[in-house]
Scaffold this active site. Structure first.
Site, PDB file in Angstrom:
ATOM      1  N   LYS A 278      -1.839   4.954   9.892  1.00 56.16           N
ATOM      2  CA  LYS A 278      -1.192   4.883   8.574  1.00 56.16           C
ATOM      3  C   LYS A 278      -1.342   6.250   7.894  1.00 56.16           C
ATOM      4  O   LYS A 278      -2.461   6.760   7.743  1.00 56.16           O
ATOM      5  CB  LYS A 278      -1.859   3.782   7.752  1.00 56.16           C
TER       6      LYS A 278
HETATM    7  O1  G3P Z   1      -1.814  -1.871   1.893  1.00 54.58           O
HETATM    8  C1  G3P Z   1      -1.158  -1.295   0.818  1.00 54.58           C
HETATM    9  C2  G3P Z   1      -0.719  -2.217  -0.285  1.00 54.58           C
HETATM   10  O2  G3P Z   1      -0.346  -3.453   0.219  1.00 54.58           O
HETATM   11  C3  G3P Z   1      -1.575  -2.256  -1.506  1.00 54.58           C
HETATM   12  O3  G3P Z   1      -1.355  -3.365  -2.338  1.00 54.58           O
HETATM   13  O4  G3P Z   1      -1.936  -4.829  -4.240  1.00 54.58           O
HETATM   14  O5  G3P Z   1      -3.158  -2.650  -3.933  1.00 54.58           O
HETATM   15  O6  G3P Z   1      -0.795  -2.688  -4.686  1.00 54.58           O
HETATM   16  P1  G3P Z   1      -1.840  -3.380  -3.877  1.00 54.58           P
END
Ligand code: G3P
Length: 217
Positions: free
Chosen positions: A87
Site C-alpha cells: 500500500k
Molecule cells: O484503510 C484506509 C481507510 O479505510 C481509513 O478509514 O475510517 O480512518 O477514514 P477511516
C-alpha cells in the site's frame, strides 16, 4: 463486488472470514497502532498471521515517503507472503514507486485518494487497486460515493485495469451505494459488514416462524 475487511484485529478478521464472505484485508499504520503492534519483527509477524487467516489480498502500508525508501520497504513487505499487496500513498514518489512495483511484478494499492485526477495517475502507474476514502470525503461535506461513480466511469471509458477499492467505509449504506456505483471492492469495518444483516422484519418474521414451528413438533 469483493468484500475486504479494514482492520488489523485478528479476531475481527477471523469473524468475517468465518462468515465465508471475506475476500481480503486492508490495514494502515493507524489500524496497526490500534492493535498495539510495535517493532519491525512484530509487524512482519502480524502481517503473516493475517495472511494465514485470509487467502486473498492483504494490503500492508509503507511508511517511507521517498522513492528508495518505499521500494526497500515494499520489497520487504512483499516477501512476507504472496498475498501481500504493498500500500503506497498518493504522492509523486509513491506514483513513481507504484510504476516500479508494477514493472517488477509486485501488486500495489494506491491509498489516500480523494480525486478522480489522483485515481487516473494511480491507474497510469499500474496500481492493482486504488483506494478512494469515501467516509473522509463525506466528513468534508462532499459525497464520497460520487467519486467512486466518477472513477468507475473513467476506468471503464479508458480501459484501465486498476480495481476501484472503496475505503473509509463508515456504515452499511456506504457498502450498498458502492455496490450500486460499480466499485470492484469495498473495504469495511466489521460493524458495517454485520450491519448489512439487520432488518426488523427479518427478526419479527423469524420469531413468528419459530413460534409457529413449535406446533409442528
Ligand atoms: O484503510 C484506509 C481507510 O479505510 C481509513 O478509514 O475510517 O480512518 O477514514 P477511516
Amino acid at each position: 463486488m469483493k468484500f475486504f475487511i479494514d482492520t488489523a484485529n485478528l479476531d475481527q478478521i477471523k469473524e468475517a472470514h468465518d462468515m465465508g464472505i471475506l475476500d481480503g484485508v486492508t490495514t494502515n499504520p493507524s489500524l496497526m497502532a490500534k492493535e498495539g503492534i510495535k517493532g519491525e519483527e512484530a509487524i512482519m509477524a502480524h502481517y503473516k498471521a493475517i495472511c494465514e487467516i485470509v487467502d486473498g489480498p492483504v494490503s500492508a502500508e509503507v511508511i517511507s515517503t521517498d522513492f528508495d525508501g518505499i521500494i526497500a520497504e515494499g520489497q520487504i513487505l512483499a516477501k512476507i507472503h504472496e498475498n501481500i499487496v504493498v500500500k503506497v500513498p498518493m504522492i509523486k514518489e509513491g506514483i513513481k514507486a507504484i510504476k516500479w512495483f508494477t514493472d517488477n511484478g509486485i501488486r500495489t494499492n494506491c491509498t489516500l485518494v480523494f480525486s478522480a485526477g489522483q485515481a487516473i495517475l494511480a491507474a497510469k502507474a499500474g496500481a492493482t487497486f486504488v483506494s478512494p476514502f469515501i467516509g473522509r470525503i463525506d466528513d468534508s461535506s462532499w459525497d464520497g460515493v460520487d467519486l467512486i461513480e466518477q472513477i468507475v466511469d473513467i476506468y471503464n471509458a479508458q480501459g484501465f485495469m486498476t480495481e476501484v477499492l472503496a475505503a473509509s467505509i463508515r456504515n452499511p449504506l456506504h457498502i450498498v451505494r458502492c455496490a450500486e456505483a460499480g466499485a470492484d471492492v469495498c473495504t469495511c469495518p466489521l460493524s458495517s459488514i454485520l450491519g448489512l444483516l439487520n432488518h426488523p422484519l427479518t427478526d419479527i418474521g423469524l420469531a413468528k416462524f419459530l413460534e409457529d414451528a413449535k406446533s409442528l413438533k
